[in-house]
Design an enzyme around this catalytic site. Structure first.
Site, mmCIF file in Angstrom:
data_model
loop_
_atom_site.group_PDB
_atom_site.id
_atom_site.type_symbol
_atom_site.label_atom_id
_atom_site.label_comp_id
_atom_site.label_asym_id
_atom_site.label_seq_id
_atom_site.Cartn_x
_atom_site.Cartn_y
_atom_site.Cartn_z
ATOM 1 N N ASN A 189 -7.416 -2.779 14.544
ATOM 2 C CA ASN A 189 -8.917 -3.089 14.213
ATOM 3 C C ASN A 189 -8.907 -4.351 13.080
ATOM 4 O O ASN A 189 -9.985 -4.283 12.491
ATOM 5 C CB ASN A 189 -9.307 -1.900 13.531
ATOM 6 C CG ASN A 189 -8.777 -1.364 12.107
ATOM 7 O OD1 ASN A 189 -7.999 -2.001 11.724
ATOM 8 N ND2 ASN A 189 -9.400 -0.104 11.711
ATOM 9 N N ASP A 227 0.888 -0.987 0.053
ATOM 10 C CA ASP A 227 0.089 0.073 0.059
ATOM 11 C C ASP A 227 0.899 1.199 -0.064
ATOM 12 O O ASP A 227 1.974 1.284 0.301
ATOM 13 C CB ASP A 227 -0.963 -0.148 1.288
ATOM 14 C CG ASP A 227 -0.431 -0.322 2.543
ATOM 15 O OD1 ASP A 227 0.876 -0.444 2.704
ATOM 16 O OD2 ASP A 227 -1.070 -0.630 3.535
ATOM 17 N N GLU A 255 -9.576 -1.844 5.338
ATOM 18 C CA GLU A 255 -10.340 -1.510 6.544
ATOM 19 C C GLU A 255 -11.654 -2.512 6.727
ATOM 20 O O GLU A 255 -12.056 -2.976 5.923
ATOM 21 C CB GLU A 255 -10.759 -0.036 6.782
ATOM 22 C CG GLU A 255 -9.445 0.883 6.574
ATOM 23 C CD GLU A 255 -8.807 1.237 7.973
ATOM 24 O OE1 GLU A 255 -8.689 0.131 8.685
ATOM 25 O OE2 GLU A 255 -8.023 2.195 8.184
ATOM 26 N N HIS A 313 -7.216 -4.631 10.461
ATOM 27 C CA HIS A 313 -7.100 -4.282 8.793
ATOM 28 C C HIS A 313 -5.554 -5.051 8.534
ATOM 29 O O HIS A 313 -4.735 -5.221 9.048
ATOM 30 C CB HIS A 313 -7.043 -3.060 8.525
ATOM 31 C CG HIS A 313 -5.857 -2.171 8.849
ATOM 32 N ND1 HIS A 313 -6.028 -0.948 9.609
ATOM 33 C CD2 HIS A 313 -4.541 -2.224 8.503
ATOM 34 C CE1 HIS A 313 -4.844 -0.216 9.825
ATOM 35 N NE2 HIS A 313 -3.895 -0.971 9.390
HETATM 36 C C1 GLP Z 1 -0.587 0.593 8.486
HETATM 37 C C2 GLP Z 1 -0.377 -0.215 7.382
HETATM 38 C C3 GLP Z 1 -0.234 -1.698 7.630
HETATM 39 C C4 GLP Z 1 0.270 -2.201 8.700
HETATM 40 C C5 GLP Z 1 -0.426 -1.411 9.862
HETATM 41 C C6 GLP Z 1 0.179 -1.800 11.354
HETATM 42 O O1 GLP Z 1 -2.015 0.794 8.463
HETATM 43 N N1 GLP Z 1 -0.851 0.158 6.151
HETATM 44 O O2 GLP Z 1 0.099 -2.590 6.488
HETATM 45 O O3 GLP Z 1 0.246 -3.626 8.927
HETATM 46 O O4 GLP Z 1 -0.207 0.024 9.600
HETATM 47 O O5 GLP Z 1 1.260 -0.891 11.493
HETATM 48 P P1 GLP Z 1 2.307 -1.239 12.841
HETATM 49 O O6 GLP Z 1 2.933 -2.471 12.178
HETATM 50 O O7 GLP Z 1 3.139 -0.199 12.812
HETATM 51 O O8 GLP Z 1 1.480 -1.764 13.962
#
Ligand code: GLP
Length: 254
Positions: A136, A67, A143, A138
């Site tokens: 959440n 993404d 989402e 995702h």
């Molecule tokens: C973002 C990214 C996700 C990632 C998530 C969790 O929203 N788009 O790909 O898994 O954050 O992030 P973190 O690893 O910092 O908790």
């Protein structure tokens, strides 16, 4: 799904790196799906170490990132382009021509998303996809409520995700409202998945993803339907799981 619980973040990261390295040694032109966020940083650190100390070769690897924020240019320090070059690509011998990160500045986002899907197919599909998980549930920027068959497209970020990611920006308002993300269906097309999670703040999401019902309200739960998915988590993220799980990936079946 093969659920692997490790004592620490470090052990979780090294376990995932062992799988990536194993697949890369077996297939030097591996197509690797990559994730951003704080979770995969330890994995990337270990892959960099393996490259420098053990000669792990990335020269033929093709990558596709999950993404990217809409509206951030690649040189913006919070863009996922920037993140990937800073935290992985510039430290290994990857060929920049084989790197794909969605273009957050694309003029025609829909056309870009179609091209991204086509490009993945042209490259033979993603062999191994790394995933983090949002609090959440995702995955990528899919989402809760995202179609479980969705493909690469534009998504509006929820308030909670923008707040979660605000720690990386100067102010919460600066967090972009939209992103380009691989769809849930796109992610499920990868031949293997590795979902990573650490910290107690991910325990509810991991419980829902691994042991909950398969539902669009927890997009990560779809990986229960994948033929070859690993969930590698640390003790804190595993705290709410009730099943019996593994401590390593070797010689285990799904
Ligand atoms: C973002 C990214 C996700 C990632 C998530 C969790 O929203 N788009 O790909 O898994 O954050 O992030 P973190 O690893 O910092 O908790």
């Amino acid at each position: 799904m093969l659920v692997i619980v490790k004592e620490s973040y470090d052990a979780m990261s090294k376990e995932a790196a062992k799988i990536v390295a194993d697949r890369l040694r077996k297939k030097p032109n591996l197509v690797l799906g990559l994730a951003t966020g704080s979770t995969p940083l330890g994995l990337y650190k270990e892959l960099i170490r393996m490259h420098k100390e053990e000669g792990l070769d990335f020269s033929k690897v093709t990558t596709f990132n999950l993404d990217e924020y809409i509206g951030l240019p690649p040189e913006h320090d919070q863009s996922y382009h920037f993140f990937m070059w800073e935290n992985l690509f510039k430290h290994i011998n990857i060929d920049a021509r084989f790197v794909h990160v969605p273009m957050g500045m694309a003029k025609d986002v829909d056309a870009f998303c179609d091209w991204y899907e086509t490009r993945m197919k042209e490259c033979g599909g993603v062999d191994l996809q790394i995933l983090g998980i949002g609090a959440n549930g995702h995955i990528a920027f899919n989402e809760p409520g995202s179609s479980l068959g969705s493909r690469t497209r534009i998504k509006t970020l929820t308030g909670t995700t923008r707040l979660d990611n605000a720690r990386f920006f100067k102010t919460a308002e600066e967090v972009p409202k939209y992103a380009i993300t691989m769809g849930v269906g796109t992610i499920m097309d990868a031949k293997e998945l590795i979902l990573l999670a650490n910290k107690a703040s991910k325990a509810d999401a991991i419980k829902a993803a691994v042991e909950g019902p398969i539902t669009a309200m927890c997009p990560a739960s779809i990986i229960q339907l994948h033929q070859k998915a690993y969930a590698i988590v640390d003790k804190d993220a595993s705290a709410k799981l009730t099943g019996l799980y593994n401590d390593s990936w070797e010689s285990k079946t799904f």
